[in-house]
Design a protein around this motif. Structure first.
Motif, PDB file in Angstrom:
ATOM      1  N   ALA A   8       0.810  -1.224   0.000  1.00 31.76           N
ATOM      2  CA  ALA A   8       0.000   0.000   0.000  1.00 31.76           C
ATOM      3  C   ALA A   8       0.843   1.275   0.000  1.00 31.76           C
ATOM      4  CB  ALA A   8      -0.910  -0.007   1.225  1.00 31.76           C
ATOM      5  N   PHE A   9       1.938   1.255   0.742  1.00 26.66           N
ATOM      6  CA  PHE A   9       2.700   2.503   0.862  1.00 26.66           C
ATOM      7  C   PHE A   9       3.590   2.750  -0.354  1.00 26.66           C
ATOM      8  CE2 PHE A   9       1.248   1.510   5.085  1.00 26.66           C
ATOM      9  CZ  PHE A   9       0.613   2.702   5.382  1.00 26.66           C
ATOM     10  N   SER A  10       4.058   1.675  -0.967  1.00 23.01           N
ATOM     11  CA  SER A  10       4.822   1.855  -2.210  1.00 23.01           C
ATOM     12  C   SER A  10       3.870   2.243  -3.346  1.00 23.01           C
ATOM     13  CB  SER A  10       5.621   0.604  -2.542  1.00 23.01           C
ATOM     14  OG  SER A  10       4.878  -0.564  -2.326  1.00 23.01           O
ATOM     15  N   GLU A  11       2.630   1.733  -3.301  1.00 18.41           N
ATOM     16  CA  GLU A  11       1.606   2.159  -4.261  1.00 18.41           C
ATOM     17  C   GLU A  11       1.356   3.661  -4.077  1.00 18.41           C
ATOM     18  OE1 GLU A  11      -0.304   0.560  -6.702  1.00 18.41           O
ATOM     19  OE2 GLU A  11      -1.125   2.563  -7.074  1.00 18.41           O
ATOM     20  N   ARG A  12       1.285   4.075  -2.818  1.00 18.94           N
ATOM     21  CA  ARG A  12       1.025   5.491  -2.560  1.00 18.94           C
ATOM     22  C   ARG A  12       2.169   6.360  -3.104  1.00 18.94           C
ATOM     23  NH1 ARG A  12      -0.098   7.942   3.361  1.00 18.94           N
ATOM     24  NH2 ARG A  12      -1.562   6.207   3.465  1.00 18.94           N
ATOM     25  N   TRP A  13       3.401   5.874  -2.957  1.00 15.87           N
ATOM     26  CA  TRP A  13       4.546   6.672  -3.436  1.00 15.87           C
ATOM     27  C   TRP A  13       4.492   6.810  -4.965  1.00 15.87           C
ATOM     28  CZ3 TRP A  13      10.292   5.987  -1.486  1.00 15.87           C
ATOM     29  CH2 TRP A  13      10.933   7.242  -1.542  1.00 15.87           C
ATOM     30  N   ILE A  54      11.960   3.103  -3.355  1.00 13.79           N
ATOM     31  CA  ILE A  54      11.838   1.800  -2.684  1.00 13.79           C
ATOM     32  C   ILE A  54      11.278   2.039  -1.279  1.00 13.79           C
ATOM     33  CG2 ILE A  54      13.103  -0.230  -1.829  1.00 13.79           C
ATOM     34  CD1 ILE A  54      15.408   0.615  -3.795  1.00 13.79           C
ATOM     35  N   VAL A  55      10.229   1.307  -0.927  1.00 13.09           N
ATOM     36  CA  VAL A  55       9.782   1.332   0.470  1.00 13.09           C
ATOM     37  C   VAL A  55      10.529   0.200   1.176  1.00 13.09           C
ATOM     38  CG1 VAL A  55       7.829   0.986   2.031  1.00 13.09           C
ATOM     39  CG2 VAL A  55       7.553   2.381  -0.025  1.00 13.09           C
ATOM     40  N   HIS A  56      11.367   0.568   2.144  1.00 13.07           N
ATOM     41  CA  HIS A  56      12.200  -0.440   2.804  1.00 13.07           C
ATOM     42  C   HIS A  56      11.334  -1.464   3.519  1.00 13.07           C
ATOM     43  CE1 HIS A  56      15.133  -1.514   6.240  1.00 13.07           C
ATOM     44  NE2 HIS A  56      15.377  -2.296   5.214  1.00 13.07           N
ATOM     45  N   ASN A  57      10.439  -0.965   4.367  1.00 13.60           N
ATOM     46  CA  ASN A  57       9.619  -1.869   5.186  1.00 13.60           C
ATOM     47  C   ASN A  57       8.154  -1.596   4.853  1.00 13.60           C
ATOM     48  OD1 ASN A  57       9.863  -3.723   7.707  1.00 13.60           O
ATOM     49  ND2 ASN A  57       8.266  -2.267   8.297  1.00 13.60           N
ATOM     50  N   GLU A  58       7.531  -2.511   4.097  1.00 18.96           N
ATOM     51  CA  GLU A  58       6.135  -2.305   3.689  1.00 18.96           C
ATOM     52  C   GLU A  58       5.228  -2.606   4.874  1.00 18.96           C
ATOM     53  OE1 GLU A  58       3.597  -1.398   2.242  1.00 18.96           O
ATOM     54  OE2 GLU A  58       4.268  -0.601   0.344  1.00 18.96           O
ATOM     55  N   THR A  59       4.750  -1.557   5.501  1.00 21.37           N
ATOM     56  CA  THR A  59       3.957  -1.699   6.719  1.00 21.37           C
ATOM     57  C   THR A  59       2.646  -2.441   6.454  1.00 21.37           C
ATOM     58  OG1 THR A  59       4.803   0.529   7.060  1.00 21.37           O
ATOM     59  CG2 THR A  59       3.370  -0.336   8.766  1.00 21.37           C
ATOM     60  N   SER A  60       2.190  -2.430   5.205  1.00 23.01           N
ATOM     61  CA  SER A  60       0.924  -3.106   4.885  1.00 23.01           C
ATOM     62  C   SER A  60       1.089  -4.624   4.828  1.00 23.01           C
ATOM     63  CB  SER A  60       0.387  -2.606   3.543  1.00 23.01           C
ATOM     64  OG  SER A  60       1.348  -2.786   2.525  1.00 23.01           O
ATOM     65  N   VAL A  85      14.421   6.304  -0.664  1.00 20.86           N
ATOM     66  CA  VAL A  85      13.904   5.237   0.205  1.00 20.86           C
ATOM     67  C   VAL A  85      12.939   5.785   1.262  1.00 20.86           C
ATOM     68  CG1 VAL A  85      14.560   3.423   1.858  1.00 20.86           C
ATOM     69  CG2 VAL A  85      16.008   3.865  -0.140  1.00 20.86           C
ATOM     70  N   ASP A  86      11.806   5.114   1.390  1.00 26.54           N
ATOM     71  CA  ASP A  86      10.867   5.347   2.488  1.00 26.54           C
ATOM     72  C   ASP A  86      11.212   4.323   3.571  1.00 26.54           C
ATOM     73  OD1 ASP A  86       8.686   4.735   4.202  1.00 26.54           O
ATOM     74  OD2 ASP A  86       7.179   5.303   2.725  1.00 26.54           O
ATOM     75  N   ALA A  87      11.709   4.831   4.699  1.00 28.88           N
ATOM     76  CA  ALA A  87      12.029   3.941   5.825  1.00 28.88           C
ATOM     77  C   ALA A  87      11.155   4.330   7.019  1.00 28.88           C
ATOM     78  CB  ALA A  87      13.509   4.024   6.166  1.00 28.88           C
ATOM     79  N   VAL A  88       9.907   4.718   6.708  1.00 24.70           N
ATOM     80  CA  VAL A  88       9.010   5.234   7.752  1.00 24.70           C
ATOM     81  C   VAL A  88       8.850   4.224   8.883  1.00 24.70           C
ATOM     82  CG1 VAL A  88       6.575   5.823   8.216  1.00 24.70           C
ATOM     83  CG2 VAL A  88       7.770   6.889   6.304  1.00 24.70           C
ATOM     84  N   SER A  89       8.669   2.950   8.550  1.00 22.83           N
ATOM     85  CA  SER A  89       8.398   1.992   9.635  1.00 22.83           C
ATOM     86  C   SER A  89       9.590   1.098   9.949  1.00 22.83           C
ATOM     87  CB  SER A  89       7.163   1.152   9.302  1.00 22.83           C
ATOM     88  OG  SER A  89       7.353   0.437   8.106  1.00 22.83           O
ATOM     89  N   SER A 110       8.251  10.541  12.873  1.00 27.71           N
ATOM     90  CA  SER A 110       8.439  10.472  14.325  1.00 27.71           C
ATOM     91  C   SER A 110       7.636   9.372  15.013  1.00 27.71           C
ATOM     92  CB  SER A 110       8.080  11.833  14.934  1.00 27.71           C
ATOM     93  OG  SER A 110       6.819  12.277  14.470  1.00 27.71           O
ATOM     94  N   GLN A 111       6.528   8.936  14.378  1.00 27.70           N
ATOM     95  CA  GLN A 111       5.555   8.142  15.137  1.00 27.70           C
ATOM     96  C   GLN A 111       5.722   6.634  15.023  1.00 27.70           C
ATOM     97  OE1 GLN A 111       4.985   9.420  12.227  1.00 27.70           O
ATOM     98  NE2 GLN A 111       3.517   8.275  11.024  1.00 27.70           N
ATOM     99  N   LYS A 112       6.769   6.160  14.405  1.00 28.22           N
ATOM    100  CA  LYS A 112       6.911   4.709  14.296  1.00 28.22           C
ATOM    101  C   LYS A 112       8.020   4.232  15.249  1.00 28.22           C
ATOM    102  CE  LYS A 112       3.983   3.442  10.859  1.00 28.22           C
ATOM    103  NZ  LYS A 112       3.061   4.575  10.783  1.00 28.22           N
ATOM    104  N   CYS A 113       9.208   3.909  14.703  1.00 31.86           N
ATOM    105  CA  CYS A 113      10.242   3.337  15.582  1.00 31.86           C
ATOM    106  C   CYS A 113      10.852   4.371  16.535  1.00 31.86           C
ATOM    107  CB  CYS A 113      11.329   2.677  14.739  1.00 31.86           C
ATOM    108  SG  CYS A 113      10.704   1.298  13.782  1.00 31.86           S
TER     109      CYS A 113
HETATM  110  C1  LIG Z   1       5.916   2.745   4.919  1.00 22.72           C
HETATM  111  C2  LIG Z   1       5.061   3.955   5.201  1.00 22.72           C
HETATM  112  N1  LIG Z   1       5.180   5.026   4.415  1.00 22.72           N
HETATM  113  C3  LIG Z   1       4.469   6.135   4.652  1.00 22.72           C
HETATM  114  C4  LIG Z   1       3.583   6.219   5.691  1.00 22.72           C
HETATM  115  C5  LIG Z   1       2.881   7.497   5.949  1.00 22.72           C
HETATM  116  O1  LIG Z   1       1.532   7.407   5.903  1.00 22.72           O
HETATM  117  P1  LIG Z   1       0.617   8.428   6.746  1.00 22.72           P
HETATM  118  O2  LIG Z   1       1.121   9.786   6.460  1.00 22.72           O
HETATM  119  O3  LIG Z   1      -0.733   8.153   6.193  1.00 22.72           O
HETATM  120  O4  LIG Z   1       0.772   8.028   8.154  1.00 22.72           O
HETATM  121  C6  LIG Z   1       3.407   5.126   6.534  1.00 22.72           C
HETATM  122  C7  LIG Z   1       2.435   5.146   7.645  1.00 22.72           C
HETATM  123  O5  LIG Z   1       2.058   4.146   8.201  1.00 22.72           O
HETATM  124  C8  LIG Z   1       4.169   3.963   6.279  1.00 22.72           C
HETATM  125  O6  LIG Z   1       4.051   2.883   7.071  1.00 22.72           O
END
Ligand SMILES: Cc1ncc(COP(=O)(O)O)c(C=O)c1O
Length: 281
Positions: A8-13, A54-60, A85-89, A110-113
């Motif tokens: 989902a998050f790589s789709e969003r990117w 690249i999303v490093h860790n696909e939270t979905s 790279v998205d390393a959000v999670s 800020s809100q993950k790790c």
């Molecule tokens: C991998 C990843 N990218 C981006 C986001 C940012 O999404 P949002 O701004 O909706 O929290 C998240 C949030 O869970 C995420 O897990």
């Protein structure tokens, strides 16, 4: 640009790229699978790209893409392509060697790790990405890397900073350093192993393949047909909850986060309550 899409998050990117008017191609894998270095190599041999995302860790899906190997392939096959790279999670819970792997832009929040309130994001940018930015005409204002860098080297920001979160960050970084980064990474790994082996012991299994399972969030196939809404209702009576699957994976999977300041005893407590719920199903 080339957008790796396997969740989902790589789709969003990818959507972010397209809605910003960028020409983006998709390098896809099934949700639950990784983006393989071979596929990356083939895509880069077939066409020249200015950047890959690249999303490093696909939270979905609970998949950790093999970032080190993917970055190595990009450097090898297409050395001028920037690696974004998205390393959000994952950042702060998993070791990421930004410089050694040659990542050009990596962001987290800020809100993950980091276990802080949401509202702040952090990024590391390579020198060559900054040089490339100089050639971009419409860089905007708030996200203009050159403007941000000019202020960063003076310990400043070009816009009003979120001071409350910066003070919170100062406290949290001390906490993270006191734990020790290697200990922090080992704790995340241990919690992931605990959740993932528990799932197998209870007739379920992680969605991600062995070797690519996230250390910060486990996405588990709901093979026991657990009513996730009812489970959460029960868990909430004990002050806990887990996440249902994301998008199409809703009810087919559920997700257990084990990141930030979550400790093994929290995981144990959750799994014990989960077992108690299943006994009464
Ligand atoms: C991998 C990843 N990218 C981006 C986001 C940012 O999404 P949002 O701004 O909706 O929290 C998240 C949030 O869970 C995420 O897990």
């Amino acid at each position: 640009m080339l957008s790796c899409v396997n969740g989902a998050f790589s789709e969003r990117w990818y959507q972010v790229a397209v809605t910003n008017g960028k020409q983006a191609d998709r390098l896809e894998a099934e949700w639950g699978d990784i983006i393989t270095p071979d596929k990356m190599a083939d895509a880069l041999k077939a066409k020249s790209y200015e950047a890959v995302t690249i999303v490093h860790n696909e939270t979905s899906t609970g998949v950790e893409n093999p970032l080190k190997e993917l970055a190595a392939v990009v450097h090898d096959v297409s050395p001028n392509t920037l690696i974004l790279v998205d390393a959000v999670s994952s950042m702060g819970g998993v070791k990421i060697e930004t410089d050694a792997w040659g990542v050009d832009f990596i962001l987290t929040s800020s809100q993950k790790c980091f276990a802080m309130p949401p509202g702040m994001s952090f990024a590391a940018v390579s020198d060559r990405a900054l040089e490339r930015a100089e050639k971009v005409e419409n860089r905007g204002w708030y996200f203009d890397l050159l403007r941000l860098e000019k202020h960063r080297i003076k310990n400043s920001t070009p816009m009003t900073p979120t001071m409350s979160l910066i003070w919170a960050l100062d406290v949290q970084l001390d906490k993270m350093l006191a734990e020790g980064l290697d200990n922090r990474f080992a704790r995340h790994q241990a919690m992931a192993e605990r959740v993932q082996s528990w799932a197998v012991e209870h007739g379920m299994e992680p969605l991600a393949p062995q070797g690519y399972r996230s250390k910060t969030v486990s996405t588990i196939k709901n093979l026991r047909g657990v009513d996730i809404a009812a489970l959460n209702k029960f868990l909430l009576t004990k002050g806990m909850r887990l996440s249902n699957g994301y998008g199409d994976l809703k009810n087919k999977t559920f997700r257990i986060a084990h990141m930030g300041e979550t400790k093994m005893h929290h995981v144990d407590e959750l799994l014990e309550a989960f077992e108690a719920f299943m006994e009464n199903m």
